[in-house]
Design a protein around this motif. Structure first.
Motif, PDB file in Angstrom:
ATOM      1  N   VAL A  21       3.818  -0.084  10.292  1.00  0.00           N
ATOM      2  CA  VAL A  21       4.890   0.171   9.335  1.00  0.00           C
ATOM      3  C   VAL A  21       5.638   1.402   9.818  1.00  0.00           C
ATOM      4  CG1 VAL A  21       5.400   0.814   6.958  1.00  0.00           C
ATOM      5  CG2 VAL A  21       3.634  -0.887   7.443  1.00  0.00           C
ATOM      6  N   GLY A  22       6.956   1.283   9.897  1.00  0.00           N
ATOM      7  CA  GLY A  22       7.785   2.391  10.372  1.00  0.00           C
ATOM      8  C   GLY A  22       8.855   2.765   9.372  1.00  0.00           C
ATOM      9  N   ASN A  23       9.743   3.640   9.790  1.00  0.00           N
ATOM     10  CA  ASN A  23      10.740   4.155   8.860  1.00  0.00           C
ATOM     11  C   ASN A  23      11.666   3.076   8.308  1.00  0.00           C
ATOM     12  OD1 ASN A  23      11.873   4.054  11.516  1.00  0.00           O
ATOM     13  ND2 ASN A  23      13.546   5.367  10.830  1.00  0.00           N
ATOM     14  N   HIS A  24      11.988   2.045   9.077  1.00  0.00           N
ATOM     15  CA  HIS A  24      12.878   1.008   8.559  1.00  0.00           C
ATOM     16  C   HIS A  24      12.218   0.234   7.419  1.00  0.00           C
ATOM     17  CE1 HIS A  24      14.801   1.796  12.441  1.00  0.00           C
ATOM     18  NE2 HIS A  24      15.893   1.595  11.739  1.00  0.00           N
ATOM     19  N   GLU A  25      10.931  -0.044   7.553  1.00  0.00           N
ATOM     20  CA  GLU A  25      10.224  -0.712   6.462  1.00  0.00           C
ATOM     21  C   GLU A  25      10.125   0.211   5.244  1.00  0.00           C
ATOM     22  OE1 GLU A  25       9.345  -2.622  10.166  1.00  0.00           O
ATOM     23  OE2 GLU A  25       8.880  -0.567   9.623  1.00  0.00           O
ATOM     24  N   LEU A  26       9.863   1.478   5.497  1.00  0.00           N
ATOM     25  CA  LEU A  26       9.693   2.416   4.389  1.00  0.00           C
ATOM     26  C   LEU A  26      11.003   2.683   3.656  1.00  0.00           C
ATOM     27  CD1 LEU A  26       7.234   4.796   6.212  1.00  0.00           C
ATOM     28  CD2 LEU A  26       6.685   3.266   4.314  1.00  0.00           C
ATOM     29  N   TYR A  27      12.134   2.564   4.345  1.00  0.00           N
ATOM     30  CA  TYR A  27      13.433   2.719   3.690  1.00  0.00           C
ATOM     31  C   TYR A  27      13.781   1.508   2.831  1.00  0.00           C
ATOM     32  CZ  TYR A  27      14.830   6.591   6.810  1.00  0.00           C
ATOM     33  OH  TYR A  27      14.915   7.767   7.491  1.00  0.00           O
ATOM     34  N   PHE A  29      11.582  -1.197   1.693  1.00  0.00           N
ATOM     35  CA  PHE A  29      10.590  -1.874   0.865  1.00  0.00           C
ATOM     36  C   PHE A  29       9.766  -0.858   0.102  1.00  0.00           C
ATOM     37  CE2 PHE A  29      11.304  -4.587   4.550  1.00  0.00           C
ATOM     38  CZ  PHE A  29      11.591  -5.808   3.949  1.00  0.00           C
ATOM     39  N   GLU A  30       9.276  -1.266  -1.057  1.00  0.00           N
ATOM     40  CA  GLU A  30       8.345  -0.414  -1.787  1.00  0.00           C
ATOM     41  C   GLU A  30       6.961  -0.565  -1.162  1.00  0.00           C
ATOM     42  OE1 GLU A  30       8.454  -0.346  -5.990  1.00  0.00           O
ATOM     43  OE2 GLU A  30      10.601  -0.737  -6.069  1.00  0.00           O
ATOM     44  N   PRO A  31       6.117   0.448  -1.272  1.00  0.00           N
ATOM     45  CA  PRO A  31       4.795   0.398  -0.639  1.00  0.00           C
ATOM     46  C   PRO A  31       3.991  -0.857  -0.981  1.00  0.00           C
ATOM     47  CG  PRO A  31       5.242   2.614  -1.406  1.00  0.00           C
ATOM     48  CD  PRO A  31       6.366   1.754  -1.902  1.00  0.00           C
ATOM     49  N   ASP A  32       4.011  -1.283  -2.244  1.00  0.00           N
ATOM     50  CA  ASP A  32       3.244  -2.475  -2.629  1.00  0.00           C
ATOM     51  C   ASP A  32       3.730  -3.714  -1.890  1.00  0.00           C
ATOM     52  OD1 ASP A  32       1.772  -0.925  -4.331  1.00  0.00           O
ATOM     53  OD2 ASP A  32       2.800  -1.583  -6.152  1.00  0.00           O
ATOM     54  N   GLN A  33       5.012  -3.809  -1.648  1.00  0.00           N
ATOM     55  CA  GLN A  33       5.544  -4.961  -0.919  1.00  0.00           C
ATOM     56  C   GLN A  33       5.010  -4.993   0.509  1.00  0.00           C
ATOM     57  OE1 GLN A  33       9.712  -3.889  -1.827  1.00  0.00           O
ATOM     58  NE2 GLN A  33       9.960  -6.037  -2.406  1.00  0.00           N
ATOM     59  N   ASN A  43      -5.069  -8.220   6.528  1.00  0.00           N
ATOM     60  CA  ASN A  43      -5.367  -6.799   6.314  1.00  0.00           C
ATOM     61  C   ASN A  43      -5.638  -6.055   7.612  1.00  0.00           C
ATOM     62  OD1 ASN A  43      -5.110  -6.698   3.490  1.00  0.00           O
ATOM     63  ND2 ASN A  43      -7.131  -7.595   3.245  1.00  0.00           N
ATOM     64  N   HIS A  44      -5.021  -6.453   8.706  1.00  0.00           N
ATOM     65  CA  HIS A  44      -5.298  -5.767   9.969  1.00  0.00           C
ATOM     66  C   HIS A  44      -4.406  -4.556  10.184  1.00  0.00           C
ATOM     67  CE1 HIS A  44      -1.934  -8.271  11.333  1.00  0.00           C
ATOM     68  NE2 HIS A  44      -1.803  -7.425  12.311  1.00  0.00           N
ATOM     69  N   VAL A  45      -3.438  -4.349   9.321  1.00  0.00           N
ATOM     70  CA  VAL A  45      -2.571  -3.178   9.456  1.00  0.00           C
ATOM     71  C   VAL A  45      -2.901  -2.138   8.397  1.00  0.00           C
ATOM     72  CG1 VAL A  45      -0.180  -2.354   9.360  1.00  0.00           C
ATOM     73  CG2 VAL A  45      -0.700  -4.515  10.449  1.00  0.00           C
ATOM     74  N   ILE A  46      -3.036  -2.563   7.185  1.00  0.00           N
ATOM     75  CA  ILE A  46      -3.154  -1.636   6.067  1.00  0.00           C
ATOM     76  C   ILE A  46      -4.394  -1.991   5.247  1.00  0.00           C
ATOM     77  CG2 ILE A  46      -1.860  -0.549   4.198  1.00  0.00           C
ATOM     78  CD1 ILE A  46       0.629  -2.038   5.323  1.00  0.00           C
ATOM     79  N   ALA A  47      -5.529  -2.103   5.893  1.00  0.00           N
ATOM     80  CA  ALA A  47      -6.742  -2.550   5.224  1.00  0.00           C
ATOM     81  C   ALA A  47      -7.144  -1.631   4.075  1.00  0.00           C
ATOM     82  CB  ALA A  47      -7.884  -2.662   6.234  1.00  0.00           C
ATOM     83  N   SER A  48      -6.820  -0.353   4.192  1.00  0.00           N
ATOM     84  CA  SER A  48      -7.226   0.603   3.172  1.00  0.00           C
ATOM     85  C   SER A  48      -6.308   0.609   1.959  1.00  0.00           C
ATOM     86  CB  SER A  48      -7.236   2.006   3.766  1.00  0.00           C
ATOM     87  OG  SER A  48      -5.907   2.406   4.068  1.00  0.00           O
ATOM     88  N   GLY A  49      -5.201  -0.122   2.033  1.00  0.00           N
ATOM     89  CA  GLY A  49      -4.211  -0.062   0.964  1.00  0.00           C
ATOM     90  C   GLY A  49      -3.255   1.100   1.140  1.00  0.00           C
ATOM     91  N   LYS A  50      -3.464   1.886   2.179  1.00  0.00           N
ATOM     92  CA  LYS A  50      -2.579   3.004   2.505  1.00  0.00           C
ATOM     93  C   LYS A  50      -1.690   2.587   3.668  1.00  0.00           C
ATOM     94  CE  LYS A  50      -4.419   6.111  -0.262  1.00  0.00           C
ATOM     95  NZ  LYS A  50      -3.665   6.740  -1.324  1.00  0.00           N
ATOM     96  N   PRO A  67       5.011   9.304   6.915  1.00  0.00           N
ATOM     97  CA  PRO A  67       5.672  10.524   6.467  1.00  0.00           C
ATOM     98  C   PRO A  67       6.271  10.411   5.068  1.00  0.00           C
ATOM     99  CG  PRO A  67       7.071   9.371   8.008  1.00  0.00           C
ATOM    100  CD  PRO A  67       5.750   8.646   7.978  1.00  0.00           C
ATOM    101  N   TYR A  68       6.241   9.214   4.506  1.00  0.00           N
ATOM    102  CA  TYR A  68       6.807   9.003   3.171  1.00  0.00           C
ATOM    103  C   TYR A  68       5.732   8.867   2.098  1.00  0.00           C
ATOM    104  CZ  TYR A  68      10.994   8.204   5.841  1.00  0.00           C
ATOM    105  OH  TYR A  68      12.028   8.350   6.697  1.00  0.00           O
ATOM    106  N   GLU A  69       4.502   9.249   2.402  1.00  0.00           N
ATOM    107  CA  GLU A  69       3.433   9.163   1.406  1.00  0.00           C
ATOM    108  C   GLU A  69       3.857   9.890   0.128  1.00  0.00           C
ATOM    109  OE1 GLU A  69      -0.496   8.067   0.145  1.00  0.00           O
ATOM    110  OE2 GLU A  69       0.655   7.453   1.877  1.00  0.00           O
TER     111      GLU A  69
END
Length: 91
Positions: A21-27, A29-33, A43-50, A67-69
């Motif tokens: 997940v990079g800045n374009h996704e973070l700009y 989409f919302e985190p839940d999306q 779940n191979h990218v964000i298995a922890s939910g973070k 950086p957008y946590e």
């Protein structure tokens, strides 16, 4: 549709690859999306939910940060926006 086409092409690629997940996704989409979306298949990218994680490949450790946590650029109803607002209003 464009993302589906890219993911289909990558799925046919014999080379090991990781989605980050990079800045374009973070700009855009919302985190839940992102946690529930196709970039997090199996779940191979964000298995922890973070939206940050680390992995080892060929002896290299990769650390992916978010950086957008806590950021005032997030939607106002999110925990990350509220955390940033708290920091920004503290004396």
């Amino acid at each position: 549709k464009a993302l589906d086409e890219v993911l289909e092409a990558l799925g046919a690629c014999p080379v090991t690859h990781y989605h980050c997940v990079g800045n374009h996704e973070l700009y855009n989409f919302e985190p839940d999306q992102l946690v529930e979306g196709p970039l997090n298949a199996n779940n191979h990218v964000i298995a922890s939910g973070k939206l940050y994680h680390a992995f080892v490949h060929d002896g290299w450790t990769f650390i992916v940060l978010n950086p957008y946590e806590a950021s005032s650029s997030l939607p106002k109803h999110t925990h990350g926006y509220k955390a940033a607002a708290k920091v920004l209003t503290e004396k």
